[in-house]
Design a protein around this motif. Structure first.
Motif, PDB file in Angstrom:
ATOM      1  N   HIS A 258       0.797  -1.223   0.000  1.00 13.97           N
ATOM      2  CA  HIS A 258       0.000   0.000   0.000  1.00 13.97           C
ATOM      3  C   HIS A 258       0.833   1.278   0.000  1.00 13.97           C
ATOM      4  N   PHE A 259       2.176   1.135   0.063  1.00 13.14           N
ATOM      5  CA  PHE A 259       3.052   2.311   0.063  1.00 13.14           C
ATOM      6  C   PHE A 259       4.245   2.063  -0.844  1.00 13.14           C
ATOM      7  N   ASN A 260       4.771   3.153  -1.402  1.00 12.07           N
ATOM      8  CA  ASN A 260       6.006   3.102  -2.180  1.00 12.07           C
ATOM      9  C   ASN A 260       7.145   3.652  -1.330  1.00 12.07           C
ATOM     10  N   SER A 269      13.080  13.504  -8.173  1.00 13.08           N
ATOM     11  CA  SER A 269      12.185  12.499  -8.756  1.00 13.08           C
ATOM     12  C   SER A 269      11.286  11.840  -7.711  1.00 13.08           C
ATOM     13  N   CYS A 270      11.516  12.122  -6.427  1.00  8.44           N
ATOM     14  CA  CYS A 270      10.710  11.486  -5.377  1.00  8.44           C
ATOM     15  C   CYS A 270       9.282  12.017  -5.421  1.00  8.44           C
ATOM     16  N   LYS A 271       8.339  11.101  -5.441  1.00  9.90           N
ATOM     17  CA  LYS A 271       6.928  11.473  -5.446  1.00  9.90           C
ATOM     18  C   LYS A 271       6.139  10.445  -4.648  1.00  9.90           C
ATOM     19  N   ASN A 272       5.629  10.869  -3.517  1.00  8.53           N
ATOM     20  CA  ASN A 272       4.767  10.033  -2.681  1.00  8.53           C
ATOM     21  C   ASN A 272       5.449   8.729  -2.269  1.00  8.53           C
ATOM     22  N   ARG A 273       6.740   8.826  -1.949  1.00  5.61           N
ATOM     23  CA  ARG A 273       7.482   7.663  -1.483  1.00  5.61           C
ATOM     24  C   ARG A 273       8.026   7.928  -0.080  1.00  5.61           C
ATOM     25  N   PHE A 274       7.968   6.919   0.775  1.00  6.60           N
ATOM     26  CA  PHE A 274       8.397   7.071   2.156  1.00  6.60           C
ATOM     27  C   PHE A 274       9.837   6.585   2.321  1.00  6.60           C
ATOM     28  N   ASP A 275      10.553   7.257   3.196  1.00 13.16           N
ATOM     29  CA  ASP A 275      11.977   6.996   3.389  1.00 13.16           C
ATOM     30  C   ASP A 275      12.197   5.759   4.263  1.00 13.16           C
ATOM     31  N   VAL A 276      12.955   4.807   3.747  1.00 11.60           N
ATOM     32  CA  VAL A 276      13.240   3.583   4.490  1.00 11.60           C
ATOM     33  C   VAL A 276      14.002   3.895   5.767  1.00 11.60           C
ATOM     34  N   GLU A 277      15.048   4.688   5.660  1.00 14.92           N
ATOM     35  CA  GLU A 277      15.900   4.965   6.822  1.00 14.92           C
ATOM     36  C   GLU A 277      15.131   5.661   7.936  1.00 14.92           C
ATOM     37  N   SER A 278      14.311   6.651   7.594  1.00 10.26           N
ATOM     38  CA  SER A 278      13.533   7.372   8.607  1.00 10.26           C
ATOM     39  C   SER A 278      12.584   6.424   9.336  1.00 10.26           C
ATOM     40  N   THR A 279      11.923   5.562   8.580  1.00  9.10           N
ATOM     41  CA  THR A 279      10.953   4.645   9.169  1.00  9.10           C
ATOM     42  C   THR A 279      11.624   3.627  10.078  1.00  9.10           C
ATOM     43  N   ILE A 280      12.759   3.081   9.644  1.00  9.02           N
ATOM     44  CA  ILE A 280      13.502   2.135  10.466  1.00  9.02           C
ATOM     45  C   ILE A 280      14.005   2.823  11.744  1.00  9.02           C
ATOM     46  N   ASP A 305       4.243  10.370  17.030  1.00  7.18           N
ATOM     47  CA  ASP A 305       3.478   9.193  16.627  1.00  7.18           C
ATOM     48  C   ASP A 305       2.842   9.281  15.244  1.00  7.18           C
ATOM     49  N   ARG A 306       3.388  10.127  14.403  1.00  8.97           N
ATOM     50  CA  ARG A 306       3.058  10.095  12.972  1.00  8.97           C
ATOM     51  C   ARG A 306       4.325  10.307  12.165  1.00  8.97           C
ATOM     52  N   SER A 307       4.360   9.689  10.999  1.00  9.63           N
ATOM     53  CA  SER A 307       5.430   9.992  10.056  1.00  9.63           C
ATOM     54  C   SER A 307       5.266  11.417   9.549  1.00  9.63           C
ATOM     55  N   ASN A 308       6.378  12.079   9.261  1.00 10.77           N
ATOM     56  CA  ASN A 308       6.310  13.425   8.690  1.00 10.77           C
ATOM     57  C   ASN A 308       5.887  13.416   7.229  1.00 10.77           C
ATOM     58  N   GLY A 309       5.665  12.234   6.689  1.00 12.61           N
ATOM     59  CA  GLY A 309       5.138  12.155   5.331  1.00 12.61           C
ATOM     60  C   GLY A 309       6.163  11.685   4.319  1.00 12.61           C
ATOM     61  N   PRO A 310       5.769  11.596   3.052  1.00 13.55           N
ATOM     62  CA  PRO A 310       6.666  11.105   2.002  1.00 13.55           C
ATOM     63  C   PRO A 310       7.714  12.141   1.614  1.00 13.55           C
ATOM     64  N   CYS A 311       8.785  11.653   0.996  1.00 12.50           N
ATOM     65  CA  CYS A 311       9.838  12.491   0.411  1.00 12.50           C
ATOM     66  C   CYS A 311      10.447  13.464   1.414  1.00 12.50           C
ATOM     67  N   GLN A 312      10.717  12.994   2.614  1.00 11.80           N
ATOM     68  CA  GLN A 312      11.416  13.805   3.620  1.00 11.80           C
ATOM     69  C   GLN A 312      12.314  12.895   4.444  1.00 11.80           C
ATOM     70  N   SER A 313      13.379  13.470   5.008  1.00 12.79           N
ATOM     71  CA  SER A 313      14.356  12.683   5.761  1.00 12.79           C
ATOM     72  C   SER A 313      14.570  13.233   7.165  1.00 12.79           C
TER      73      SER A 313
END
Length: 330
Positions: A258-260, A269-280, A305-313
């Motif tokens: 459900h997520f890229n 080129s990043c569009k609506n993609r979540f950062d692997v490193e931030s999430t880990i 308790d929320r992600s800051n959103g896609p395309c951010q580190s």
């Protein structure tokens, strides 16, 4: 007189029969409704905080709460499940004591109280990351280096396997070496020791359940509920004293259905993609004993308790409260 004697005998037999059935009836009546046979899962919200397994025969069933769940822990262990969703985070912890009792914590919808929609100007009211010293602790910590594995076969097509593995390793290091931009030192004693690739997957099912313990710590991609960005299943053993439960294994699963995902969130080129490193980084904070802080009041901290959103580190780097929480625990 004969009639009276027969009548008294009949009453005596009836009373004896009633007394014989009472214990069985009481045993049946003492089983919690949510735990009765025939139910595939057990609702945590339908149970008290402390439960006797005699009154709640869990067996192989899953205890669920607001989209996440867990199987029954082994005696003397606790299972903590966290799901980072697009509307906030959900948590559930089930502890099983040696005497056959269960303790349930974090039951209920955490999004109702702490996940209110940020209002206009909320970002300005939240302190800057290095000015915000707030943190919350979980009742556990790591007492030795944790060995972990990465499953490259589960990496989604938008990522390279090597790139995803590197981003995952960096996310671990951000916690274990207290990577912050505030000038705080690293006082965490223990590290995550990378053991290489594995074919095993994180012990988290499609429904967000912690569904087993293979005694390995694994990071993998896979299917989770639609709104769940990532989930963590941490297993601890119970130790004496407050906040001393020992972390033994801690799996992380990232939702690739459900997520890229990206390892270059600041690329044009990043569009609506979540950062692997931030999430880990966020999820591994739970492994090392950090709890969530409110998004509305502390949104610039990694453990909000929320992600800051896609395309951010921004959540790769710990804030002051994140670093203080780790250093004071270790």
């Amino acid at each position: 007189m004969r009639v009276l004697i027969l009548l008294l005998a009949a009453i005596s037999l009836l009373a004896a029969g009633t007394t014989a059935r009472t214990p069985a009836a009481q045993t049946s009546g003492e089983t919690y409704e949510a735990c009765r046979s025939g139910e595939e899962t057990i609702s945590a919200s339908a149970l008290p905080e402390t439960v006797s397994l005699e009154r709640c025969p869990v067996g192989d069933r899953v205890i669920r709460d607001n989209g996440i769940g867990t199987i029954l822990p082994a005696p003397g262990q606790s299972i903590y499940v966290d799901a980072l969703t697009t509307t906030g985070s959900q948590e559930l912890e089930v502890t099983r004591y040696a005497d056959g009792t269960l303790e349930l914590e974090h039951v209920g919808d955490e999004t109702e109280a702490s996940q209110r929609e940020p209002q206009l100007g909320a970002a300005a009211r939240s302190p800057a990351a290095c000015r915000d010293g707030h943190y919350n602790n979980l009742d556990r910590k790591v007492y030795a280096d944790l060995k972990w594995y990465f499953n490259p076969r589960t990496v989604p097509s938008e990522l390279s396997r090597k790139g995803a593995a590197r981003a995952t390793r960096r996310g671990n290091v951000n916690i274990t070496e207290v990577q912050d931009s505030c000038g705080l030192p690293d006082r965490v004693k223990w590290r995550m020791l990378y053991q290489g690739f594995t074919r095993a997957t994180a012990q988290l099912g499609k429904s967000g359940n912690c569904n087993g313990n293979d005694r390995d710590t694994v990071v993998s991609f896979g299917t989770l509920p639609q709104s769940t960005l990532a989930a963590t299943c941490t297993i601890t053993t119970l130790e004496t004293g407050p906040n001393n439960n020992r972390v033994k294994w801690s799996d992380i699963k990232l939702n690739k259905v459900h997520f890229n995902w990206t390892t270059r969130p600041q690329a044009r080129s990043c569009k609506n993609r979540f950062d692997v490193e931030s999430t880990i980084t966020h999820e591994r904070g739970h492994t090392f004993g950090l709890a969530h802080v409110s998004e509305s009041d502390h949104r610039n901290l990694t453990m909000s308790d929320r992600s800051n959103g896609p395309c951010q580190s921004s959540e790769r780097s710990l804030g002051r409260g994140d670093a203080l929480g780790l250093n004071r625990k270790y």
